[in-house]
Scaffold this motif. Sequence first.
Motif, PDB file in Angstrom:
ATOM      1  N   PRO A  97       0.807  -1.225   0.000  1.00 56.64           N
ATOM      2  CA  PRO A  97       0.000   0.000   0.000  1.00 56.64           C
ATOM      3  C   PRO A  97       0.839   1.274   0.000  1.00 56.64           C
ATOM      4  O   PRO A  97       0.493   2.246  -0.668  1.00 56.64           O
ATOM      5  CB  PRO A  97      -0.822  -0.120   1.288  1.00 56.64           C
ATOM      6  N   MET A  98       1.962   1.268   0.729  1.00 55.73           N
ATOM      7  CA  MET A  98       2.824   2.443   0.766  1.00 55.73           C
ATOM      8  C   MET A  98       3.423   2.716  -0.613  1.00 55.73           C
ATOM      9  O   MET A  98       3.442   3.858  -1.084  1.00 55.73           O
ATOM     10  CB  MET A  98       3.953   2.252   1.780  1.00 55.73           C
ATOM     11  N   LEU A  99       3.891   1.653  -1.280  1.00 58.70           N
ATOM     12  CA  LEU A  99       4.445   1.825  -2.618  1.00 58.70           C
ATOM     13  C   LEU A  99       3.384   2.332  -3.583  1.00 58.70           C
ATOM     14  O   LEU A  99       3.668   3.160  -4.453  1.00 58.70           O
ATOM     15  CB  LEU A  99       5.019   0.497  -3.121  1.00 58.70           C
ATOM     16  N   ALA A 100       2.155   1.850  -3.423  1.00 58.57           N
ATOM     17  CA  ALA A 100       1.069   2.289  -4.303  1.00 58.57           C
ATOM     18  C   ALA A 100       0.779   3.773  -4.122  1.00 58.57           C
ATOM     19  O   ALA A 100       0.578   4.505  -5.095  1.00 58.57           O
ATOM     20  CB  ALA A 100      -0.187   1.463  -4.029  1.00 58.57           C
ATOM     21  N   VAL A 101       0.756   4.225  -2.867  1.00 57.19           N
ATOM     22  CA  VAL A 101       0.500   5.645  -2.598  1.00 57.19           C
ATOM     23  C   VAL A 101       1.624   6.505  -3.168  1.00 57.19           C
ATOM     24  O   VAL A 101       1.379   7.537  -3.803  1.00 57.19           O
ATOM     25  CB  VAL A 101       0.340   5.873  -1.088  1.00 57.19           C
ATOM     26  N   LEU A 102       2.868   6.082  -2.965  1.00 55.84           N
ATOM     27  CA  LEU A 102       3.999   6.862  -3.450  1.00 55.84           C
ATOM     28  C   LEU A 102       4.069   6.878  -4.973  1.00 55.84           C
ATOM     29  O   LEU A 102       4.420   7.898  -5.582  1.00 55.84           O
ATOM     30  CB  LEU A 102       5.305   6.289  -2.886  1.00 55.84           C
ATOM     31  N   ALA A 103       3.724   5.753  -5.597  1.00 56.22           N
ATOM     32  CA  ALA A 103       3.852   5.650  -7.043  1.00 56.22           C
ATOM     33  C   ALA A 103       2.670   6.258  -7.796  1.00 56.22           C
ATOM     34  O   ALA A 103       2.735   6.409  -9.020  1.00 56.22           O
ATOM     35  CB  ALA A 103       3.997   4.180  -7.442  1.00 56.22           C
ATOM     36  N   ALA A 104       1.604   6.608  -7.099  1.00 56.03           N
ATOM     37  CA  ALA A 104       0.410   7.139  -7.751  1.00 56.03           C
ATOM     38  C   ALA A 104       0.716   8.446  -8.478  1.00 56.03           C
ATOM     39  O   ALA A 104       1.634   9.189  -8.115  1.00 56.03           O
ATOM     40  CB  ALA A 104      -0.695   7.360  -6.722  1.00 56.03           C
ATOM     41  N   LYS A 105      -0.053   8.707  -9.494  1.00 57.15           N
ATOM     42  CA  LYS A 105       0.120   9.933 -10.263  1.00 57.15           C
ATOM     43  C   LYS A 105      -0.058  11.152  -9.373  1.00 57.15           C
ATOM     44  O   LYS A 105      -0.983  11.220  -8.563  1.00 57.15           O
ATOM     45  CB  LYS A 105      -0.890   9.971 -11.416  1.00 57.15           C
ATOM     46  N   ASP A 106       0.852  12.098  -9.487  1.00 59.43           N
ATOM     47  CA  ASP A 106       0.779  13.362  -8.745  1.00 59.43           C
ATOM     48  C   ASP A 106       0.881  13.159  -7.234  1.00 59.43           C
ATOM     49  O   ASP A 106       0.389  13.965  -6.455  1.00 59.43           O
ATOM     50  CB  ASP A 106      -0.525  14.098  -9.079  1.00 59.43           C
ATOM     51  N   SER A 107       1.519  12.060  -6.814  1.00 57.80           N
ATOM     52  CA  SER A 107       1.622  11.786  -5.373  1.00 57.80           C
ATOM     53  C   SER A 107       2.450  12.850  -4.653  1.00 57.80           C
ATOM     54  O   SER A 107       2.194  13.130  -3.470  1.00 57.80           O
ATOM     55  CB  SER A 107       2.240  10.409  -5.138  1.00 57.80           C
ATOM     56  N   GLU A 108       3.431  13.420  -5.347  1.00 54.34           N
ATOM     57  CA  GLU A 108       4.258  14.434  -4.692  1.00 54.34           C
ATOM     58  C   GLU A 108       3.411  15.605  -4.195  1.00 54.34           C
ATOM     59  O   GLU A 108       3.583  16.072  -3.061  1.00 54.34           O
ATOM     60  CB  GLU A 108       5.338  14.942  -5.658  1.00 54.34           C
ATOM     61  N   ARG A 109       2.502  16.074  -5.043  1.00 55.11           N
ATOM     62  CA  ARG A 109       1.672  17.217  -4.654  1.00 55.11           C
ATOM     63  C   ARG A 109       0.700  16.834  -3.531  1.00 55.11           C
ATOM     64  O   ARG A 109       0.555  17.566  -2.550  1.00 55.11           O
ATOM     65  CB  ARG A 109       0.902  17.746  -5.865  1.00 55.11           C
ATOM     66  N   ARG A 110       0.046  15.677  -3.676  1.00 53.93           N
ATOM     67  CA  ARG A 110      -0.941  15.272  -2.677  1.00 53.93           C
ATOM     68  C   ARG A 110      -0.292  15.003  -1.319  1.00 53.93           C
ATOM     69  O   ARG A 110      -0.798  15.442  -0.290  1.00 53.93           O
ATOM     70  CB  ARG A 110      -1.702  14.038  -3.151  1.00 53.93           C
ATOM     71  N   LEU A 111       0.811  14.272  -1.329  1.00 53.65           N
ATOM     72  CA  LEU A 111       1.478  13.973  -0.062  1.00 53.65           C
ATOM     73  C   LEU A 111       2.080  15.230   0.550  1.00 53.65           C
ATOM     74  O   LEU A 111       2.119  15.376   1.774  1.00 53.65           O
ATOM     75  CB  LEU A 111       2.553  12.907  -0.288  1.00 53.65           C
ATOM     76  N   GLY A 112       2.575  16.142  -0.299  1.00 54.13           N
ATOM     77  CA  GLY A 112       3.090  17.408   0.215  1.00 54.13           C
ATOM     78  C   GLY A 112       2.023  18.211   0.916  1.00 54.13           C
ATOM     79  O   GLY A 112       2.263  18.800   1.979  1.00 54.13           O
ATOM     80  N   ARG A 113       0.819  18.226   0.356  1.00 53.55           N
ATOM     81  CA  ARG A 113      -0.278  18.954   0.995  1.00 53.55           C
ATOM     82  C   ARG A 113      -0.661  18.314   2.323  1.00 53.55           C
ATOM     83  O   ARG A 113      -0.944  19.009   3.310  1.00 53.55           O
ATOM     84  CB  ARG A 113      -1.488  18.980   0.067  1.00 53.55           C
ATOM     85  N   GLN A 114      -0.688  16.989   2.346  1.00 54.60           N
ATOM     86  CA  GLN A 114      -1.014  16.300   3.586  1.00 54.60           C
ATOM     87  C   GLN A 114       0.028  16.589   4.663  1.00 54.60           C
ATOM     88  O   GLN A 114      -0.317  16.799   5.830  1.00 54.60           O
ATOM     89  CB  GLN A 114      -1.133  14.799   3.332  1.00 54.60           C
ATOM     90  N   PHE A 115       1.295  16.585   4.270  1.00 54.29           N
ATOM     91  CA  PHE A 115       2.346  16.898   5.240  1.00 54.29           C
ATOM     92  C   PHE A 115       2.182  18.320   5.771  1.00 54.29           C
ATOM     93  O   PHE A 115       2.274  18.557   6.980  1.00 54.29           O
ATOM     94  CB  PHE A 115       3.733  16.734   4.605  1.00 54.29           C
ATOM     95  N   ASP A 116       1.946  19.265   4.865  1.00 59.93           N
ATOM     96  CA  ASP A 116       1.802  20.664   5.280  1.00 59.93           C
ATOM     97  C   ASP A 116       0.664  20.849   6.270  1.00 59.93           C
ATOM     98  O   ASP A 116       0.767  21.625   7.229  1.00 59.93           O
ATOM     99  CB  ASP A 116       1.565  21.556   4.059  1.00 59.93           C
TER     100      ASP A 116
END
Length: 309
Positions: A97-116
Amino acid sequence: MSKPRLSLQRSGLAALPLLAVLAIGACKREPAELAGAASEPAAAVRQLAHHVRANDLVGFARAAVPPAQYAQLEIAWRENRSRWPLTELPLEDKLAPMLAVLAAKDSERRLGRQFDSQFARQDRDLKAAARSLGLFGVQYVKNEGNYTTEERDHYAQIIRALGEWAEEAPLGDPQHADVTITRLAAAARKTGLTSEQDLAAAGMEGSLRRLSPFFAEAKAVLDNYGLPLDASLADLRTGLVEQKGDKATVRIHYPLAGQEIDTVASLELRDGHWYLSDYLRHVEQVLAAPAPVIPAVAELPANPAPPAR
């Protein structure tokens, strides 16, 4: 009078390289070998550490168990009955599941927003959480779970050291987070492993080979946070405590997050080679399992819409 002064300056400058070498030699000394370091059981443990440091997950798996068990594990992996040696890692069931979330399209933007929205600049809360998790983790491995006495002692030391590291690491820093997410997302996409089906199809050896670069990138990210695992592995020392027939006890010492980890491990001789008893026990439990312990299909929940920055 100026000539003697110039001569003195030149002689002083000429001595600088020698002084630098002496200073380095005085500050950095190679750790002394442990008693029995040349023994085969002690060397077997160092060989495992060498494979981990080299990001050679296939080499690690082959060195950790006898060839017959390795072949059985390959079959069990494809049948979704095993994910060893990943099961030696924490939260191994969350890897796909972690690899799937990281590899998903546009994951950088989505995960960055969640972190912020959840963690950025929350240093005080993150330190408090790290402290609490560290205390809980130490108590858990000391009193709960199916661990040997050796495992309980070793894991407690690791958790304590990592807890103290986490209290000082820049976990809430947005710049560190951006770099981490970008690097891990790219590495996850390269694995091509984003589901249990992918892992089963690739097989144990194929999956480990494709996960090795991701493992290397994860270590590099931790190094960026002040946790140089390769340096710990490079400084790992082993020695022989006792050897009686096909049983041996090895002392293991290595630095981790500013702490000195000092523990012992039991080994067994199988077909002329030494193997960690805990790994043999774990593998035997996996192979003896009567039913699949890993679901053949793992559906990921839909990602909620990320909050606006």
